[in-house]
Write a protein that holds these residues in place. Structure first.
Motif, PDB file in Angstrom:
ATOM      1  N   GLY A 157      77.294  25.319  76.838  1.00  0.00           N
ATOM      2  CA  GLY A 157      75.879  25.624  76.602  1.00  0.00           C
ATOM      3  C   GLY A 157      75.080  24.377  76.271  1.00  0.00           C
ATOM      4  O   GLY A 157      74.015  24.123  76.841  1.00  0.00           O
ATOM      5  N   CYS A 158      75.620  23.575  75.376  1.00  0.00           N
ATOM      6  CA  CYS A 158      74.914  22.380  74.909  1.00  0.00           C
ATOM      7  C   CYS A 158      74.815  21.335  76.023  1.00  0.00           C
ATOM      8  O   CYS A 158      73.754  20.731  76.232  1.00  0.00           O
ATOM      9  CB  CYS A 158      75.670  21.812  73.707  1.00  0.00           C
ATOM     10  SG  CYS A 158      74.824  20.479  72.885  1.00  0.00           S
ATOM     11  N   GLY A 215      74.995  22.041  79.178  1.00  0.00           N
ATOM     12  CA  GLY A 215      74.123  22.635  80.175  1.00  0.00           C
ATOM     13  C   GLY A 215      72.660  22.431  79.833  1.00  0.00           C
ATOM     14  O   GLY A 215      71.795  22.385  80.706  1.00  0.00           O
ATOM     15  N   ALA A 216      72.385  22.310  78.542  1.00  0.00           N
ATOM     16  CA  ALA A 216      71.022  22.027  78.093  1.00  0.00           C
ATOM     17  C   ALA A 216      70.712  20.531  78.217  1.00  0.00           C
ATOM     18  O   ALA A 216      69.632  20.091  77.838  1.00  0.00           O
ATOM     19  CB  ALA A 216      70.836  22.491  76.650  1.00  0.00           C
ATOM     20  N   VAL A 242      69.200  22.981  81.556  1.00  0.00           N
ATOM     21  CA  VAL A 242      68.565  24.224  81.115  1.00  0.00           C
ATOM     22  C   VAL A 242      68.246  24.020  79.635  1.00  0.00           C
ATOM     23  O   VAL A 242      68.982  24.447  78.755  1.00  0.00           O
ATOM     24  CB  VAL A 242      69.494  25.440  81.341  1.00  0.00           C
ATOM     25  CG1 VAL A 242      68.848  26.722  80.813  1.00  0.00           C
ATOM     26  CG2 VAL A 242      69.791  25.600  82.826  1.00  0.00           C
ATOM     27  N   TYR A 243      67.139  23.308  79.397  1.00  0.00           N
ATOM     28  CA  TYR A 243      66.848  22.866  78.034  1.00  0.00           C
ATOM     29  C   TYR A 243      66.114  23.947  77.242  1.00  0.00           C
ATOM     30  O   TYR A 243      66.152  23.955  76.015  1.00  0.00           O
ATOM     31  CB  TYR A 243      66.012  21.582  78.088  1.00  0.00           C
ATOM     32  CG  TYR A 243      65.753  20.983  76.730  1.00  0.00           C
ATOM     33  CD1 TYR A 243      66.798  20.470  75.967  1.00  0.00           C
ATOM     34  CD2 TYR A 243      64.465  20.944  76.195  1.00  0.00           C
ATOM     35  CE1 TYR A 243      66.568  19.935  74.713  1.00  0.00           C
ATOM     36  CE2 TYR A 243      64.228  20.405  74.941  1.00  0.00           C
ATOM     37  CZ  TYR A 243      65.289  19.900  74.212  1.00  0.00           C
ATOM     38  OH  TYR A 243      65.059  19.364  72.965  1.00  0.00           O
ATOM     39  N   GLY A 244      65.453  24.850  77.941  1.00  0.00           N
ATOM     40  CA  GLY A 244      64.687  25.875  77.232  1.00  0.00           C
ATOM     41  C   GLY A 244      63.248  25.432  77.032  1.00  0.00           C
ATOM     42  O   GLY A 244      62.691  25.610  75.945  1.00  0.00           O
ATOM     43  N   ASP A 245      62.647  24.845  78.073  1.00  0.00           N
ATOM     44  CA  ASP A 245      61.229  24.508  78.038  1.00  0.00           C
ATOM     45  C   ASP A 245      60.667  24.674  79.451  1.00  0.00           C
ATOM     46  O   ASP A 245      61.414  24.896  80.405  1.00  0.00           O
ATOM     47  CB  ASP A 245      61.000  23.077  77.513  1.00  0.00           C
ATOM     48  CG  ASP A 245      61.689  22.022  78.361  1.00  0.00           C
ATOM     49  OD1 ASP A 245      62.344  22.382  79.354  1.00  0.00           O
ATOM     50  OD2 ASP A 245      61.580  20.826  78.037  1.00  0.00           O
ATOM     51  N   HIS A 292      61.996  22.690  82.452  1.00  0.00           N
ATOM     52  CA  HIS A 292      63.333  22.965  82.983  1.00  0.00           C
ATOM     53  C   HIS A 292      63.547  24.457  83.266  1.00  0.00           C
ATOM     54  O   HIS A 292      64.681  24.897  83.405  1.00  0.00           O
ATOM     55  CB  HIS A 292      64.398  22.451  81.999  1.00  0.00           C
ATOM     56  CG  HIS A 292      64.317  20.973  81.747  1.00  0.00           C
ATOM     57  ND1 HIS A 292      63.488  20.435  80.801  1.00  0.00           N
ATOM     58  CD2 HIS A 292      64.948  19.930  82.344  1.00  0.00           C
ATOM     59  CE1 HIS A 292      63.616  19.114  80.816  1.00  0.00           C
ATOM     60  NE2 HIS A 292      64.488  18.781  81.747  1.00  0.00           N
ATOM     61  N   ARG A 293      62.432  25.219  83.363  1.00  0.00           N
ATOM     62  CA  ARG A 293      62.567  26.664  83.510  1.00  0.00           C
ATOM     63  C   ARG A 293      63.219  27.057  84.831  1.00  0.00           C
ATOM     64  O   ARG A 293      63.852  28.098  84.938  1.00  0.00           O
ATOM     65  CB  ARG A 293      61.188  27.319  83.394  1.00  0.00           C
ATOM     66  CG  ARG A 293      61.242  28.777  82.993  1.00  0.00           C
ATOM     67  CD  ARG A 293      59.845  29.344  82.881  1.00  0.00           C
ATOM     68  NE  ARG A 293      59.371  29.819  84.174  1.00  0.00           N
ATOM     69  CZ  ARG A 293      58.083  30.034  84.459  1.00  0.00           C
ATOM     70  NH1 ARG A 293      57.148  29.790  83.548  1.00  0.00           N
ATOM     71  NH2 ARG A 293      57.723  30.482  85.646  1.00  0.00           N
ATOM     72  N   ARG A 294      63.060  26.240  85.845  1.00  0.00           N
ATOM     73  CA  ARG A 294      63.620  26.549  87.162  1.00  0.00           C
ATOM     74  C   ARG A 294      65.141  26.518  87.196  1.00  0.00           C
ATOM     75  O   ARG A 294      65.746  27.007  88.133  1.00  0.00           O
ATOM     76  CB  ARG A 294      63.180  25.460  88.158  1.00  0.00           C
ATOM     77  CG  ARG A 294      61.868  25.684  88.778  1.00  0.00           C
ATOM     78  CD  ARG A 294      61.537  24.506  89.672  1.00  0.00           C
ATOM     79  NE  ARG A 294      60.286  24.766  90.331  1.00  0.00           N
ATOM     80  CZ  ARG A 294      60.190  25.342  91.526  1.00  0.00           C
ATOM     81  NH1 ARG A 294      61.260  25.677  92.194  1.00  0.00           N
ATOM     82  NH2 ARG A 294      59.007  25.575  92.051  1.00  0.00           N
ATOM     83  N   ASN A 295      65.746  25.878  86.222  1.00  0.00           N
ATOM     84  CA  ASN A 295      67.150  25.489  86.379  1.00  0.00           C
ATOM     85  C   ASN A 295      68.136  26.609  86.088  1.00  0.00           C
ATOM     86  O   ASN A 295      67.855  27.535  85.324  1.00  0.00           O
ATOM     87  CB  ASN A 295      67.460  24.283  85.495  1.00  0.00           C
ATOM     88  CG  ASN A 295      66.739  23.036  85.986  1.00  0.00           C
ATOM     89  OD1 ASN A 295      66.450  22.920  87.169  1.00  0.00           O
ATOM     90  ND2 ASN A 295      66.438  22.121  85.077  1.00  0.00           N
ATOM     91  N   LEU A 296      69.293  26.429  86.675  1.00  0.00           N
ATOM     92  CA  LEU A 296      70.392  27.384  86.496  1.00  0.00           C
ATOM     93  C   LEU A 296      71.689  26.607  86.333  1.00  0.00           C
ATOM     94  O   LEU A 296      71.958  25.672  87.083  1.00  0.00           O
ATOM     95  CB  LEU A 296      70.499  28.287  87.736  1.00  0.00           C
ATOM     96  CG  LEU A 296      71.779  29.124  87.877  1.00  0.00           C
ATOM     97  CD1 LEU A 296      71.848  30.197  86.792  1.00  0.00           C
ATOM     98  CD2 LEU A 296      71.855  29.764  89.260  1.00  0.00           C
ATOM     99  N   ILE A 297      72.465  26.999  85.332  1.00  0.00           N
ATOM    100  CA  ILE A 297      73.831  26.483  85.202  1.00  0.00           C
ATOM    101  C   ILE A 297      74.761  27.630  85.548  1.00  0.00           C
ATOM    102  O   ILE A 297      74.791  28.645  84.851  1.00  0.00           O
ATOM    103  CB  ILE A 297      74.094  25.989  83.760  1.00  0.00           C
ATOM    104  CG1 ILE A 297      73.202  24.801  83.391  1.00  0.00           C
ATOM    105  CG2 ILE A 297      75.574  25.640  83.582  1.00  0.00           C
ATOM    106  CD1 ILE A 297      73.483  23.515  84.115  1.00  0.00           C
ATOM    107  N   MET A 340      72.357  17.967  76.748  1.00  0.00           N
ATOM    108  CA  MET A 340      72.650  17.129  75.582  1.00  0.00           C
ATOM    109  C   MET A 340      74.075  16.575  75.666  1.00  0.00           C
ATOM    110  O   MET A 340      74.934  17.120  76.343  1.00  0.00           O
ATOM    111  CB  MET A 340      72.494  17.948  74.297  1.00  0.00           C
ATOM    112  CG  MET A 340      71.079  18.446  74.050  1.00  0.00           C
ATOM    113  SD  MET A 340      69.910  17.102  73.679  1.00  0.00           S
ATOM    114  CE  MET A 340      69.027  16.994  75.221  1.00  0.00           C
TER     115      MET A 340
END
Lengths: 465, 476
Positions: free
Chosen positions: A175-176, A178-179, A305-308, A311-316, A181
């Motif tokens: 998750g991290c 993928g965001a 997929v940072y949550g802003d 980066h809304r388009r992204n998919l992991i 970081m």
């Protein structure tokens, strides 16, 4: 008295109604009934609306499980009921195209060397590489790394989180990472086994993360003493499916720091996990560690997929449902694995004229290096070929020193896992002419000793348990 | 019109071809679609689309990311809560949703959901319970009712297969969550409650109050082999007695979730890792090759608490301060305290090659078993320094090995602190071998105690007494 505003009434495009009929019982005015005609486009029987008694309560819409099923009728009368592209949209999203926020490299002043344990040195390397997210589960002999992170992360406003298990750990990293970081863990062999499922997902979904596996004796619970027990797992068995990752093999506390920093660079460069295969001895070993010339202040990659909004388009995801798509994806991964071949690294010690080539990594490489010195003092032309990456195996460098070699001796604390990598690399490079490979092996936590290596080389005595 | 939290076109659903661009993959009458819609509405109402990350599970809702126009991550089976925590900590301002089915959450992912709920970090879990495994084809779920026939309980679930898991009650029983409710979808009233619950579970996260969990009893007409209408009835009549609806926990908690942004400020980082620009003074004029040519190996052995490891580290620091290379490897018995404790130390002019000390140049033995065990390994011409307070009855281990008995424990006890006996040992090492000048050791000791300055005089005294005792000792 103002006229009551009429509430919009429902409508449905028949081809987007699956005919489940959940709306029928929801309607208090009995406006909806099950149709009788099969829709030729869907093969399903949609409902029929009779809006004579409809008061626009909307309960039918709330009962419809399809996002583009029952809708409120749009206010303007010109809508083209029959064209879903115009009605619902013909493009996926209006979110902006993501862009990279680049990393920054900040120069460091010249500092005095530190005196650090291998595990601590790796933790310090991670901090300097910009890692501020640590997830882990305690397991000997890797715990000091996690303990230092637990102490330092809060002081740097970073995150240290002890997960419920190694399984949860790797998924927090998924998750991290993928965001976008920089995240890492310290673990040891049994814990690494548990992380393999998640590592396969990370590879499939192209999620970066650094795994420091301080290898210990196995199989099973084994013991907590040093063994190079997971070379096979790291090079050939990173979970299910077509997986590979760069595997770095440090042999000094200094390299624990340097290679951890390198690991963070590589894991983001290739969007692929990187494994540092250390051993229990090196994890506990204290030595002199010089600091690098710079530290990294990480940015956010465009794929995250940072949550802003950016980066809304992204998919992991690692799902490719159609066989054709998944085959294509594997071709892409294979190309990536091929591109990683440039990361082959090896350290060559007195190999130029070496007739006896010792091959070793991690702590056994230090032992072998000592043996080379003694053998040289006795007039035997020995050299040490030390892979710093065991995957990709540094075959190109091995090729350069192979012509002089009359003997190859693999020194390792495992049942031939490094030797197998040597053989696979030679076979893949179509090298068929090389001396028969000899070895000095120990396992179960016993390390090869310098005297044994010397005996093996000088007297040809077999050393195996 | 439909909500904007859904993609305008479902391009990930079979590449958005034909009708699939605007319809879901769910079977007619499936409860998932409703849960999706209510979630989408809540995202819109709260205005959080841009900062939302939805974690898709494994199960029928594995393709959640086909539909929601938010950041999407697809997780391994059961691991969505852990993945969600990873996202939430990566960006504490993001709104993270873990959407899971009953197999995912209540079977394979039990450890993840329970531990994540107890952590209490504000994320929102939507748990869709339809009492069956949908995607794999109608096998028994952890929430399958007693007697319910499934592909893997063909004669009905019996006691031996376990009782249905009541997740809402289980999660509500933990201290971590702030809000837990079980809702259903079988009539307009229940659907309205479900909507509100999902909204509230997200709002709690937006307001930084804590972990929220909504269990949605949903219909799976396909595997119940029922019409959607019959399925609704089955949920109401068969599931409800086992899974009572309602709020299971609703705690007033003040907003608490507040994470600072990580720092990368050079000075702070260097301070935290203990880096300094200050060079230690050097006292050696050359490598002490009178002890060993260019690589001195030492072993310090005792029992836990003797301070062998600390003394070893001080030797390493002393060596590195002098510009040499040095290594230390500890070895302990399995006990945390009171067991054996050995340290292998090397000091080399250029580079320590082999860091183990199987035949040391110097052995420091704090007790009899250590002397017996390692004494014979000391190389000819080497030195053994031992605590003569506890080792009184010895025979020289080997000819050609210098034996230096120093009453380390007695000296330390006289100084008032038994724990400084390892510093006494270092003094003895200095005097017996001349490995480094006295000031080298004392500098290492002072730097090690820079945060406990009050301890420095005592340690200096202990060192001096060790030097004195070793200088006076008669070598047998």
């Amino acid at each position: 008295m103002p006229a009551l505003k009429e509430r919009p009434k429902p409508f449905v495009l028949p081809e987007f109604c699956k005919g489940c009929g959940r709306c029928i019982s929801a309607c208090p005015k009995h406006c909806i009934s099950m149709g009788t005609e099969i829709n030729p486009k869907t093969g399903l029987t949609p409902i029929v609306l009779d809006l004579t008694n409809c008061n626009g309560c909307g309960l039918c819409i709330d009962a419809c499980p399809e996002p583009y099923g029952l809708q409120q009728t749009p206010a303007d009368a010109d809508y083209e009921l029959q064209d879903p592209a115009k009605l619902f949209g013909d493009r996926m999203t209006d979110a902006p195209e993501p862009v990279d926020i680049p990393d920054q490299v900040v120069p460091l002043p010249k500092m005095e060397p530190l005196v650090l344990k291998g595990n601590y040195a790796a933790a310090v390397g991670a901090l300097l590489a910009g890692c501020r997210h640590f997830f882990g589960y305690p397991i000997t002999p890797s715990t000091e790394g996690a303990e230092l992170m637990a102490k330092l992360m809060p002081h740097l406003d970073g995150t240290f989180l002890q997960a419920v298990s190694e399984v949860a750990t790797v998924n927090m990293m998924y998750g991290c990472g993928g965001a976008g970081m920089r995240s890492m863990t310290f673990t040891s062999s049994p814990g690494f086994s548990l992380m393999l499922e998640g590592i396969s997902y990370m590879i499939g979904a192209e999620v970066p993360g650094v795994f420091i596996n301080v290898m210990r004796g196995g199989p099973g619970l084994g013991n907590i003493a040093p063994e190079q027990s997971d070379i096979k797992l790291c090079c050939r068995g990173l979970g299910h499916g077509n997986t590979h990752a760069i595997v770095l093999t440090p042999s000094t506390p200094q390299e624990m720091l340097d290679l951890t920093m390198l690991a963070f660079e590589l894991t983001f460069k290739y969007r692929n996990p990187v494994v540092i295969a250390s051993d229990g001895y090196l994890g506990q070993m204290t030595g002199k560690v010089s600091l690098p010339e710079s530290l990294v202040k990480p940015g956010i990659p465009k794929w995250a997929v940072y949550g802003d909004l950016e980066h809304r388009r992204n998919l992991i995801s690692s799902i490719y449902l159609s066989e054709v798509d998944l085959e294509k994806w594997n071709v892409v991964l294979n190309a990536k694995y091929a591109s990683m071949q440039v990361e082959q690294r090896a350290d060559l010690y007195m190999c130029d004229d070496a007739e006896v080539l010792l091959v070793a990594c991690n702590t056994p490489a230090r032992t072998a290096k000592g043996a080379v010195q003694v053998l040289r003092s006795r007039g035997i032309k020995a050299g040490l070929f030390r892979p710093v990456t065991v995957w990709p195996f540094p075959i190109e460098k091995l090729k350069t020193v192979l012509p002089n070699a009359k003997r190859i001796v693999v020194v390792e604390a495992s049942n031939g896992q490094l030797e197998d990598e040597v053989k696979i690399a030679l076979a893949n490079a179509r090298i068929r002419e090389y001396p028969e490979i000899e070895h000095v092996r120990h396992f179960g936590g016993v390390l090869p000793q310098m005297e044994e290596v010397i005996l093996k080389v000088a007297a040809g005595q077999e050393v195996t348990v | 019109m439909t909500t904007s939290a859904f993609y305008g076109k479902f391009e990930r659903h079979s590449h958005g071809e034909g009708l699939k661009g605007h319809s879901t993959h769910y079977c007619p009458g499936c409860g998932h679609g409703l849960a999706h819609k209510y979630l989408g509405e809540a995202i819109d109402e709260l205005g959080i689309q841009d900062k939302t990350v939805a974690v898709s599970p494994v199960g029928c809702s594995v393709f959640l990311y086909y539909y929601f126009d938010v950041g999407n991550t697809q997780a391994a089976h059961g691991r969505a809560p852990a993945v969600a925590i990873g996202h939430k900590l990566a960006n504490p301002e993001s709104i993270v949703i873990s959407y899971q089915g009953d197999g995912d959450l209540a079977s394979i992912g039990l450890a993840e959901i329970v531990s994540t709920a107890q952590m209490g970090i504000p994320i929102t879990v939507i748990f869709v319970n339809n009492a069956i495994y949908g995607m794999t084809g109608g096998q028994m779920a952890p929430t399958t009712l007693m007697g319910q026939r499934t592909a893997t309980s063909p004669d009905g679930r019996v006691e031996f297969m376990g009782q249905p898991m009541k997740m809402a009650e289980l999660i509500a029983g933990l201290d971590g969550p702030v809000y837990v409710e079980r809702v259903a979808l079988f009539n307009p009233k229940q659907r309205n409650r479900a909507k509100k619950a999902i909204h509230k579970a997200l709002q709690n996260q937006v307001e930084k109050r804590g972990f929220s969990f909504v269990e949605v009893l949903a219909e799976c007409p396909t595997h119940l082999k029922a019409t959607p209408e019959q399925a609704e009835k089955w949920v109401e009549e068969a599931m409800l007695p086992m899974f009572p609806l309602g709020v299971k926990k609703d705690e007033t908690r003040e907003p608490w979730w507040d994470r600072p942004a990580p720092t990368f400020e050079t000075e702070r980082v260097l301070k935290e890792i203990g880096a300094g620009e200050e060079k230690a003074p050097r006292y050696c004029t050359s490598f002490p090759s009178h002890v060993a040519k260019n690589d001195i190996s030492l072993k310090l052995a005792g029992s836990g608490g003797d301070g062998a490891q600390t003394a070893a580290m001080l030797i390493v620091h002393a060596g590195i301060n002098e510009g040499f290379d040095a290594t230390h490897i500890p070895a302990y018995g399995p006990e945390s305290r009171g067991g054996t404790s050995y340290a292998d130390v090397h000091v080399a002019a250029d580079e320590v090659l082999s860091p183990a000390s199987p035949s040391p140049d110097v052995l420091i033995a704090f007790n009899m078993p250590s002397l017996v065990k390692f004494g014979p390994d000391v190389r000819p011409g080497g030195t053994i320094i031992y605590d003569s307070s506890v080792i009184t009855d010895y025979t020289p281990v080997k000819s050609g090995v210098k034996m230096v008995g120093v009453p380390m424990s007695e000296i330390a006890k006289d100084l008032g602190k038994l724990m400084v006996k390892n510093i006494v040992a270092l003094g003895a090492l200095q005097a017996a071998t001349g490995i480094f000048p006295k000031e080298t050791f004392l500098t290492a000791v002072r730097r090690a105690l820079k945060d406990k300055c009050a301890m420095i005089p005592l340690n200096e005294q202990a060192f001096e007494w060790g030097v004195k005792a070793a200088s006076e000792v008669t070598v047998p």
